[in-house]
Scaffold this motif. Structure first.
Motif, PDB file in Angstrom:
ATOM      1  N   VAL A  29       7.219 -11.548  57.485  1.00 27.91           N
ATOM      2  CA  VAL A  29       8.215 -12.037  58.588  1.00 27.91           C
ATOM      3  C   VAL A  29       8.319 -13.387  58.967  1.00 27.91           C
ATOM      4  O   VAL A  29       6.989 -14.158  58.936  1.00 27.91           O
ATOM      5  N   TYR A  30       9.125 -14.255  59.170  1.00 24.73           N
ATOM      6  CA  TYR A  30       9.075 -15.570  59.429  1.00 24.73           C
ATOM      7  C   TYR A  30       9.754 -15.765  60.948  1.00 24.73           C
ATOM      8  O   TYR A  30      10.609 -15.147  61.480  1.00 24.73           O
ATOM      9  N   ILE A  31       9.131 -16.418  61.579  1.00 26.11           N
ATOM     10  CA  ILE A  31       9.251 -16.737  63.016  1.00 26.11           C
ATOM     11  C   ILE A  31       9.444 -18.283  63.203  1.00 26.11           C
ATOM     12  O   ILE A  31       9.044 -19.077  62.342  1.00 26.11           O
ATOM     13  N   PRO A  32      10.521 -18.431  63.993  1.00 30.99           N
ATOM     14  CA  PRO A  32      10.859 -19.904  64.398  1.00 30.99           C
ATOM     15  C   PRO A  32       9.905 -20.275  65.680  1.00 30.99           C
ATOM     16  O   PRO A  32       9.756 -19.767  66.543  1.00 30.99           O
ATOM     17  N   TYR A  33       8.940 -21.154  65.432  1.00 37.75           N
ATOM     18  CA  TYR A  33       7.978 -21.491  66.468  1.00 37.75           C
ATOM     19  C   TYR A  33       7.373 -22.909  66.195  1.00 37.75           C
ATOM     20  O   TYR A  33       7.130 -23.370  65.224  1.00 37.75           O
ATOM     21  N   GLY A  34       7.436 -23.636  67.141  1.00 39.14           N
ATOM     22  CA  GLY A  34       6.904 -25.098  67.353  1.00 39.14           C
ATOM     23  C   GLY A  34       7.359 -26.168  66.242  1.00 39.14           C
ATOM     24  O   GLY A  34       6.928 -26.974  65.747  1.00 39.14           O
ATOM     25  N   GLY A  35       8.991 -25.739  66.068  1.00 39.38           N
ATOM     26  CA  GLY A  35       9.647 -26.829  64.949  1.00 39.38           C
ATOM     27  C   GLY A  35       9.396 -26.329  63.609  1.00 39.38           C
ATOM     28  O   GLY A  35       9.965 -26.886  62.780  1.00 39.38           O
ATOM     29  N   GLN A  36       8.679 -25.200  63.311  1.00 41.40           N
ATOM     30  CA  GLN A  36       8.295 -24.724  61.937  1.00 41.40           C
ATOM     31  C   GLN A  36       8.909 -23.406  61.832  1.00 41.40           C
ATOM     32  O   GLN A  36       9.178 -22.392  62.815  1.00 41.40           O
ATOM     33  N   GLU A  37       9.141 -22.902  60.492  1.00 39.56           N
ATOM     34  CA  GLU A  37       9.228 -21.447  59.859  1.00 39.56           C
ATOM     35  C   GLU A  37       7.968 -21.022  59.433  1.00 39.56           C
ATOM     36  O   GLU A  37       7.341 -21.500  58.467  1.00 39.56           O
ATOM     37  N   LEU A  38       7.386 -20.096  60.246  1.00 36.43           N
ATOM     38  CA  LEU A  38       5.922 -19.474  59.982  1.00 36.43           C
ATOM     39  C   LEU A  38       5.992 -18.208  59.184  1.00 36.43           C
ATOM     40  O   LEU A  38       6.679 -17.431  60.085  1.00 36.43           O
ATOM     41  N   GLY A  39       5.471 -17.871  58.284  1.00 32.30           N
ATOM     42  CA  GLY A  39       5.247 -16.560  57.739  1.00 32.30           C
ATOM     43  C   GLY A  39       4.415 -15.705  57.985  1.00 32.30           C
ATOM     44  O   GLY A  39       3.076 -16.514  57.965  1.00 32.30           O
ATOM     45  N   PHE A  40       4.466 -14.458  58.162  1.00 30.67           N
ATOM     46  CA  PHE A  40       2.997 -13.614  58.379  1.00 30.67           C
ATOM     47  C   PHE A  40       3.287 -12.135  57.625  1.00 30.67           C
ATOM     48  O   PHE A  40       4.272 -11.702  57.758  1.00 30.67           O
ATOM     49  N   PRO A  41       2.384 -11.888  56.639  1.00 31.12           N
ATOM     50  CA  PRO A  41       2.558 -10.659  55.903  1.00 31.12           C
ATOM     51  C   PRO A  41       2.338  -9.235  56.909  1.00 31.12           C
ATOM     52  O   PRO A  41       2.844  -8.340  56.459  1.00 31.12           O
ATOM     53  N   ASP A  42       1.656  -9.527  57.899  1.00 29.33           N
ATOM     54  CA  ASP A  42       1.493  -8.300  58.952  1.00 29.33           C
ATOM     55  C   ASP A  42       2.336  -8.499  60.171  1.00 29.33           C
ATOM     56  O   ASP A  42       2.158  -9.543  60.921  1.00 29.33           O
ATOM     57  N   TYR A  43       3.141  -7.439  60.642  1.00 26.28           N
ATOM     58  CA  TYR A  43       4.031  -7.647  61.663  1.00 26.28           C
ATOM     59  C   TYR A  43       4.618  -6.314  62.103  1.00 26.28           C
ATOM     60  O   TYR A  43       4.336  -5.289  61.601  1.00 26.28           O
ATOM     61  N   GLU A  44       5.530  -6.602  63.224  1.00 27.31           N
ATOM     62  CA  GLU A  44       6.349  -5.202  63.661  1.00 27.31           C
ATOM     63  C   GLU A  44       7.690  -5.502  63.342  1.00 27.31           C
ATOM     64  O   GLU A  44       8.137  -6.489  63.330  1.00 27.31           O
ATOM     65  N   ILE A  45       8.248  -4.347  62.873  1.00 29.55           N
ATOM     66  CA  ILE A  45       9.680  -4.380  62.573  1.00 29.55           C
ATOM     67  C   ILE A  45      10.394  -3.457  63.639  1.00 29.55           C
ATOM     68  O   ILE A  45       9.765  -2.599  63.949  1.00 29.55           O
ATOM     69  N   LEU A  46      11.790  -3.834  63.818  1.00 27.22           N
ATOM     70  CA  LEU A  46      12.466  -3.170  64.638  1.00 27.22           C
ATOM     71  C   LEU A  46      13.096  -2.158  63.991  1.00 27.22           C
ATOM     72  O   LEU A  46      13.857  -2.155  62.828  1.00 27.22           O
ATOM     73  N   VAL A  47      12.982  -0.639  64.693  1.00 29.65           N
ATOM     74  CA  VAL A  47      13.345   0.572  63.989  1.00 29.65           C
ATOM     75  C   VAL A  47      14.276   1.244  64.931  1.00 29.65           C
ATOM     76  O   VAL A  47      14.179   0.798  66.080  1.00 29.65           O
ATOM     77  N   GLN A  48      15.107   2.023  64.481  1.00 28.94           N
ATOM     78  CA  GLN A  48      15.827   2.912  65.408  1.00 28.94           C
ATOM     79  C   GLN A  48      15.997   4.345  64.920  1.00 28.94           C
ATOM     80  O   GLN A  48      15.656   4.746  63.885  1.00 28.94           O
TER      81      GLN A  48
END
Length: 296
Positions: A277-296
């Motif tokens: 997952v990539y998040i927009p934070y503090g002016g940067q695009e930061l990547g994390f291999p462990d995350y939560e994903i939105l499901v339905q």
């Protein structure tokens, strides 16, 4: 938008534009509901085919370029019915092809190709003694409207409402928190794609992660009237009921993810080919291999 279609016993595909990476439908047929994933609105190579309920409604297979041997096969006795609609989904992209039943997260047949075929069109047909009635959840004519499973009758109820300059439409779905303020899920046209991101209302803009940067966007769409949930996820293991929310500039489906960083629960984009997952934070695009994903 759902499209109703009748196919004859002709093995002639009816094609629809679809670059979303996801295709969902219901079909009523005795056997042999065929789906083509093609680079054009025609039977041309490279192309994948998924045969559901073939061989007298006993097997389902995946085939590439209309040639044998089949690349994947599953025993699926009685999977189709000519007296009632049965729902299915197809997921494709980055060399992966999978088919599953409506309401089930795991595919009943899947295959990964070493070649990354860019699917532009999806076709449906029936044959081998069967005609079919179809209810097809049509992909949007532009990448700003990818489909998602769920909702009334198992079809998409995901609602994206246009907004701008920090506006929060009624029934917006809160997906995170920033210094005690609720953060909402958005998407916006950016960099040639439709990129999921976050809305922090007090900032009067939304943010999307792209090109290594946190990019402010004054105009965006907000996820509304949504009753999904979050599922722990790792790398590129995207669950089948993940909500498609956009696509990259290369046509890859993107999903919504979130992660805790710097004490804040921040929403961003999941890009399967990057395994994070990539998040927009503090002016940067930061990547994390462990995350939560939105499901339905």
């Amino acid at each position: 938008m759902a499209v109703e279609l009748t196919t004859e016993d002709k093995l002639e595909y009816n094609f629809f534009p679809n670059r979303s990476g996801y295709f969902q439908f219901r079909v009523k047929a005795a056997n042999d509901a065929h789906i083509a994933l093609s680079t054009a609105a025609a039977e041309v190579d490279p192309m994948y085919e998924i045969f559901i309920g073939g061989w007298g409604n006993s097997r389902s297979i995946i085939r590439k370029n209309r040639t044998k041997p089949d690349v994947a096969e599953a025993s699926t006795p009685g999977i189709l019915n000519d007296n009632e609609y049965r729902g299915f989904w197809i997921r494709f992209g980055n060399g992966s092809v999978a088919a599953g039943r409506e309401g089930e997260g795991q595919p009943f047949v899947e295959w990964r190709d070493s070649e990354n075929v860019i699917v532009e069109y999806v076709g449906v047909c029936t044959g081998w003694g069967a005609s079919g009635n179809w209810i097809i959840e049509q992909a949007g004519s532009s990448p700003s409207a990818p489909p998602a499973m769920g909702g009334r009758g198992g079809f998409s109820s995901v609602c994206w409402v246009p907004a701008s300059n920090g506006q929060v439409p009624p029934s917006s779905f809160a997906g995170g928190e920033d210094n005690g303020e609720q953060v909402y899920i958005v998407r916006s046209n950016f960099g040639g794609g439709v990129i999921p991101g976050k809305l922090v209302p007090s900032h009067n803009v939304a943010y999307v992660p792209w090109g290594g940067t946190e990019n402010a966007v004054p105009e965006y769409e907000v996820l509304c009237d949504f009753n999904g949930s979050w599922l722990a996820c790792n790398g590129a293991n995207i669950p089948a009921n993940a909500v498609p929310a956009g696509q990259s500039e290369d046509g890859e489906p993107l999903y919504v993810g979130r992660v805790v960083h710097d004490g804040n629960l921040t929403v961003g984009k999941v890009q399967p080919s990057h395994g994070c997952v990539y998040i927009p934070y503090g002016g940067q695009e930061l990547g994390f291999p462990d995350y939560e994903i939105l499901v339905q």
